[in-house]
Design a protein around this motif. Structure first.
Motif, mmCIF file in Angstrom:
data_model
loop_
_atom_site.group_PDB
_atom_site.id
_atom_site.type_symbol
_atom_site.label_atom_id
_atom_site.label_comp_id
_atom_site.label_asym_id
_atom_site.label_seq_id
_atom_site.Cartn_x
_atom_site.Cartn_y
_atom_site.Cartn_z
ATOM 1 N N UNK A 54 0.831 -1.205 0.000
ATOM 2 C CA UNK A 54 0.000 0.000 0.000
ATOM 3 C C UNK A 54 0.865 1.254 0.000
ATOM 4 N N UNK A 55 1.913 1.255 0.817
ATOM 5 C CA UNK A 55 2.799 2.416 0.872
ATOM 6 C C UNK A 55 3.486 2.658 -0.467
ATOM 7 N N UNK A 56 3.744 1.594 -1.203
ATOM 8 C CA UNK A 56 4.431 1.728 -2.490
ATOM 9 C C UNK A 56 3.506 2.218 -3.601
ATOM 10 N N UNK A 57 2.199 2.111 -3.403
ATOM 11 C CA UNK A 57 1.241 2.522 -4.434
ATOM 12 C C UNK A 57 1.305 4.043 -4.607
ATOM 13 N N UNK A 58 1.625 4.536 -5.792
ATOM 14 C CA UNK A 58 1.773 5.990 -5.997
ATOM 15 C C UNK A 58 0.486 6.769 -5.795
ATOM 16 N N UNK A 59 -0.654 6.094 -5.782
ATOM 17 C CA UNK A 59 -1.915 6.796 -5.553
ATOM 18 C C UNK A 59 -2.102 7.189 -4.092
ATOM 19 N N UNK A 60 -1.311 6.584 -3.203
ATOM 20 C CA UNK A 60 -1.498 6.840 -1.776
ATOM 21 C C UNK A 60 -0.238 7.373 -1.101
ATOM 22 N N UNK A 61 0.895 6.750 -1.329
ATOM 23 C CA UNK A 61 2.150 7.258 -0.758
ATOM 24 C C UNK A 61 3.269 7.275 -1.792
ATOM 25 N N UNK A 62 3.406 6.169 -2.508
ATOM 26 C CA UNK A 62 4.484 6.084 -3.486
ATOM 27 C C UNK A 62 5.849 5.949 -2.853
ATOM 28 N N UNK A 63 5.904 5.290 -1.694
ATOM 29 C CA UNK A 63 7.171 5.111 -0.981
ATOM 30 C C UNK A 63 7.578 3.645 -1.045
ATOM 31 N N UNK A 64 8.444 3.326 -1.969
ATOM 32 C CA UNK A 64 8.861 1.939 -2.137
ATOM 33 C C UNK A 64 10.044 1.572 -1.254
ATOM 34 N N UNK A 65 10.565 2.560 -0.508
ATOM 35 C CA UNK A 65 11.764 2.291 0.291
ATOM 36 C C UNK A 65 11.441 1.964 1.744
ATOM 37 N N UNK A 66 10.153 1.841 2.081
ATOM 38 C CA UNK A 66 9.784 1.467 3.445
ATOM 39 C C UNK A 66 9.817 -0.056 3.520
ATOM 40 N N UNK A 67 10.960 -0.581 3.883
ATOM 41 C CA UNK A 67 11.186 -2.024 3.830
ATOM 42 C C UNK A 67 11.257 -2.596 5.239
ATOM 43 N N UNK A 68 10.441 -3.606 5.503
ATOM 44 C CA UNK A 68 10.401 -4.228 6.818
ATOM 45 C C UNK A 68 11.150 -5.557 6.840
ATOM 46 N N UNK A 69 11.869 -5.853 5.774
ATOM 47 C CA UNK A 69 12.461 -7.181 5.654
ATOM 48 C C UNK A 69 13.472 -7.467 6.757
ATOM 49 N N UNK A 70 14.265 -6.467 7.138
ATOM 50 C CA UNK A 70 15.278 -6.704 8.173
ATOM 51 C C UNK A 70 14.628 -7.127 9.486
ATOM 52 N N UNK A 71 13.543 -6.460 9.852
ATOM 53 C CA UNK A 71 12.843 -6.819 11.086
ATOM 54 C C UNK A 71 12.158 -8.172 10.938
ATOM 55 N N UNK A 72 11.634 -8.463 9.756
ATOM 56 C CA UNK A 72 11.022 -9.780 9.533
ATOM 57 C C UNK A 72 12.044 -10.894 9.743
ATOM 58 N N UNK A 73 13.255 -10.675 9.263
ATOM 59 C CA UNK A 73 14.316 -11.673 9.443
ATOM 60 C C UNK A 73 14.609 -11.863 10.928
ATOM 61 N N UNK A 74 14.707 -10.764 11.661
ATOM 62 C CA UNK A 74 14.968 -10.854 13.100
ATOM 63 C C UNK A 74 13.836 -11.576 13.825
#
Length: 290
Positions: free
Chosen positions: A175-195
């Motif tokens: 949703x954050x990456x969708x340009x109609x709403x935020x267009x922020x593709x750099x909000x990445x949670x992968x590091x925390x998911x790994x932890x």
């Protein structure tokens, strides 16, 4: 009790300290639905809350005279009825509050109950089902009056003629990456998911690390911005469906033996305000399932 194991290595914040050490950018409400998130948004404090007195009065004492809209999320060890709630995140226009369920305990969470159940506090959340389940079975809180951005996204897609499969739900990152709403593709949670995969007790460690604080804040800091974007686009019919589906999402995993008699009433079907909830559930089944 907080875990005795050390938190992930990084700067830590002592939740006993009344002041704040961390700030984040919080997008302001757009002046038009097409306005996008700017790179430099207002900077607001992140407060770690261990006592109810550290929360805003408008939140602690919901009132029809001071209705508020907040971003909302939960972090836990296994977010469900049998897990352990660790943090409740609250995003206000001028600050983010991380309600520490580990340090503050049930007394602190009980202080949040009136707001979480109130019609006067709108909780904007992305996929509320498991959060509601955890709150209900661990603390007896019946989450109410939510605007679920996952549901809103699907309704907006339907308005635009897009058809999605019943189990095809957008993630918060998507949703954050969708340009109609935020267009922020750099909000990445992968590091925390790994932890989290490496250590399911990640959210129990105290003091909270800088990484934990910013990760928790990231889950709510865009929600108010997205809320304003979506509400400006939803039709009257979609707004009603959003309210109904949100109420049903809150009940989804909170099955009990009294047919939800102790829960708030479901939003009425236009023109059928006097129907009881048993009939309403059957009608909703026809509307949403059949």
């Amino acid at each position: 009790m907080a875990s005795s194991s050390p938190p992930p290595p990084s700067q830590s914040y002592s939740s006993a300290t009344p002041s704040y050490q961390f700030i984040t950018h919080l997008p302001i409400a757009p002046s038009s639905p097409s306005e996008k998130v700017e790179e430099e948004e207002p900077r607001v404090p992140i407060h770690v809350v261990t006592k109810a007195s550290q929360l805003p009065v408008d939140f602690l004492e919901p009132s029809p005279h001071s209705k508020i809209v907040i971003g909302f999320d939960c972090e836990a060890v296994d977010l469900c009825r049998d897990g352990a709630l660790c943090i409740i995140q609250l995003a206000f226009p001028d600050a983010i509050y991380l309600v520490d369920a580990i340090e503050g305990g049930s007394v602190l969470i009980e202080a949040c109950k009136p707001a979480l159940e109130s019609d006067y506090v709108t909780k904007v959340i992305h996929d509320c089902k498991r959060d509601s389940e955890a709150l209900y079975f661990q603390f007896g809180i019946k989450l109410n009056n939510v605007v679920d951005t996952q549901i809103a996204y699907s309704l907006l897609e339907e308005q635009e003629g897009q058809r999605r499969l019943p189990d095809d739900y957008i993630s918060l990152v998507g949703l954050l990456a969708d340009p109609r709403y935020c267009g922020l593709s750099n909000v990445d949670k992968e590091e925390v998911r790994v932890l989290l995969r490496q250590d399911p007790n990640f959210w129990t460690y105290r003091p909270l690390s800088e990484q934990m604080i910013h990760s928790a804040a990231d889950d709510v800091r865009f929600l108010l911005y997205i809320y304003h974007q979506m509400m400006a686009k939803l039709t009257e019919r979609s707004l009603w469906l959003l309210a109904v589906r949100g109420a049903l999402y809150c009940r989804c995993f909170c099955v009990n033996n009294n047919n939800y008699a102790d829960w708030p009433s479901l939003p009425p079907i236009p023109g059928h305000q006097n129907l009881d909830d048993n009939i309403m559930y059957k009608l909703y089944f026809l509307v949403f399932i059949v």
